[in-house]
Design an enzyme around this catalytic site. Structure first.
Site, PDB file in Angstrom:
ATOM      1  N   CYS A   1      49.886  70.396  96.567  1.00  0.00           N
ATOM      2  CA  CYS A   1      48.394  70.294  95.755  1.00  0.00           C
ATOM      3  C   CYS A   1      48.656  69.408  94.420  1.00  0.00           C
ATOM      4  CB  CYS A   1      48.134  71.755  95.501  1.00  0.00           C
ATOM      5  SG  CYS A   1      47.617  72.429  97.390  1.00  0.00           S
TER       6      CYS A   1
ATOM      7  N   GLY B   1      49.905  77.027  98.157  1.00  0.00           N
ATOM      8  CA  GLY B   1      50.180  78.603  97.451  1.00  0.00           C
ATOM      9  C   GLY B   1      49.682  78.061  96.052  1.00  0.00           C
TER      10      GLY B   1
ATOM     11  N   GLN C   1      51.461  77.715  93.076  1.00  0.00           N
ATOM     12  CA  GLN C   1      52.246  76.803  92.641  1.00  0.00           C
ATOM     13  C   GLN C   1      52.570  75.699  93.502  1.00  0.00           C
ATOM     14  OE1 GLN C   1      53.332  76.369  89.642  1.00  0.00           O
ATOM     15  NE2 GLN C   1      52.336  78.191  88.560  1.00  0.00           N
ATOM     16  N   SER C   2      51.888  75.437  94.477  1.00  0.00           N
ATOM     17  CA  SER C   2      52.126  74.268  95.423  1.00  0.00           C
ATOM     18  C   SER C   2      52.562  73.071  94.721  1.00  0.00           C
ATOM     19  CB  SER C   2      50.872  74.058  96.276  1.00  0.00           C
ATOM     20  OG  SER C   2      51.059  72.931  97.127  1.00  0.00           O
ATOM     21  N   ASN C   3      53.634  72.379  95.258  1.00  0.00           N
ATOM     22  CA  ASN C   3      53.880  71.325  94.793  1.00  0.00           C
ATOM     23  C   ASN C   3      53.200  70.121  95.510  1.00  0.00           C
ATOM     24  OD1 ASN C   3      56.359  71.837  93.327  1.00  0.00           O
ATOM     25  ND2 ASN C   3      57.411  72.127  95.310  1.00  0.00           N
TER      26      ASN C   3
END
Length: 338
Positions: free
Chosen positions: A80, A74, A76-78
């Site tokens: 990524c 997503g 705000q992916s942690n």
């Protein structure tokens, strides 16, 4: 446990072992011993559970001679964000497939997106519909990079593969050592609770608990999709792990459960009561959760304890998987709560 010479290669990224901390006031309030395994302490920029998986996944990327890692999540992916920063440490570039409603107008640069940018990641914005075919997009992007003479390595969503699960198999080794010191002997019955967003952490904890032989039961609280969806994913990761590292041992699928019913408004969408639970924990214990994963899992755990304080037994270990940066882009949602 599996002997060291049979384990896959690993690079050092996490500040481990992470501490196991008793939440004294919370325990008194609920009437059950509650500990937090502080995997939000794995690293200041990298913080969280994804770092443990990346120790194995990036080791494999380097073994294969990759120069770029491709992954997804997503906006705000942690995962990524952690991948982008860990890639820099490993001397690799990164390409991120990030999900948003309108790729032509991506979200503002804040939180994890800011860190992705600072890490120099190439970001490809895609719609939720396109995200459902992300495997095809992975391959197209990998083909494009190869045509430029680069060597890509694909890391699936959340790093949730049998190889990534090793991160939490080794985390359980830490946890068992923590509990043995606490119990001054064999581990007393303990329920380990974690957020389940792509299945890899839950699978690794479950595998680690079985391999340890300790009296540990794993419960994942799904933050998206539903129980059946994650039972299938976790089972598949466990089967692949068994086939790869435990051949001929008839290991089977370890015992675990998925606690459904706390997805709320949906993935990465918060309800006021979830945010209030995050606020209350900060004011009680000084521990900050995130709104996407740990906040929902904690809210679910507390809701079940409110029904029956002994529903998870006499002792709980909650895995704090990090994600603090995800709070900042939704600061406006805390208006009226703080």
């Amino acid at each position: 446990m599996i002997p060291a010479d049979l384990r896959p290669p690993r690079i050092q990224l996490a500040n481990a072992p992470t501490p196991l901390q008793k939440m004294k006031r919370l325990s008194q309030q609920v009437g059950v011993e509650i500990f937090f395994k502080r995997d939000d302490f794995t690293g200041s920029e990298l913080s969280g559970n994804k770092v443990r998986k990346l120790e194995y996944l990036l080791a494999e990327a380097l073994t294969q001679g990759a120069d770029t890692v491709i992954t997804c999540g997503g906006a705000q992916s942690n995962h990524c964000r952690a991948t982008a920063l860990a890639a820099v440490r490993a001397g690799l570039s990164s390409l991120l497939l990030l999900r948003t409603d309108d790729p032509a107008n991506p979200p503002v640069i804040s939180g994890n997106i800011l860190l992705d940018c600072l890490a120099g990641s190439e970001m490809v914005w895609i719609t939720p519909e396109q995200y459902r075919t992300r495997d095809d997009i992975f391959e197209r992007q990998a083909h494009r990079l190869r045509s430029q003479g680069r060597k890509p390595f694909i890391i699936p969503e959340g790093g949730s593969t049998a190889l990534g699960a090793w991160g939490y198999v080794t985390e359980v080794e830490e946890l068992v050592a923590d509990l043995k010191r606490l119990d001054d002997g064999p581990v007393k019955p303990t329920t380990v609770i974690c957020a389940t967003g792509s299945g890899g952490t839950t699978a690794g904890l479950t595998l680690g608990a079985r391999l340890s032989g300790a009296a540990i039961r794993v419960v994942g609280v799904n933050v998206c999709d539903d129980r059946d969806y994650f039972l299938a994913i976790v089972d598949a990761i466990c089967r692949q792990f068994n086939q790869t590292w435990l051949p001929g041992k008839a290991a089977g699928i370890p015992d675990y459960d998925i606690l459904d019913g706390y997805v709320g408004r949906g993935y990465a969408l918060s309800r006021p009561e979830e945010l209030a639970a995050i606020r209350d924990l900060v004011r009680l214990e000084g521990v900050v959760l995130d709104p996407v994963y740990t906040g929902k899992a904690y809210f679910g755990m507390m809701a079940e304890l409110a029904k029956d304080p002994k529903t998870f037994g006499e002792r709980i270990v909650f895995i704090h998987t990090g994600g603090l940066f995800g709070l900042f882009p939704i600061a406006d949602q805390f208006v009226g709560l703080v």
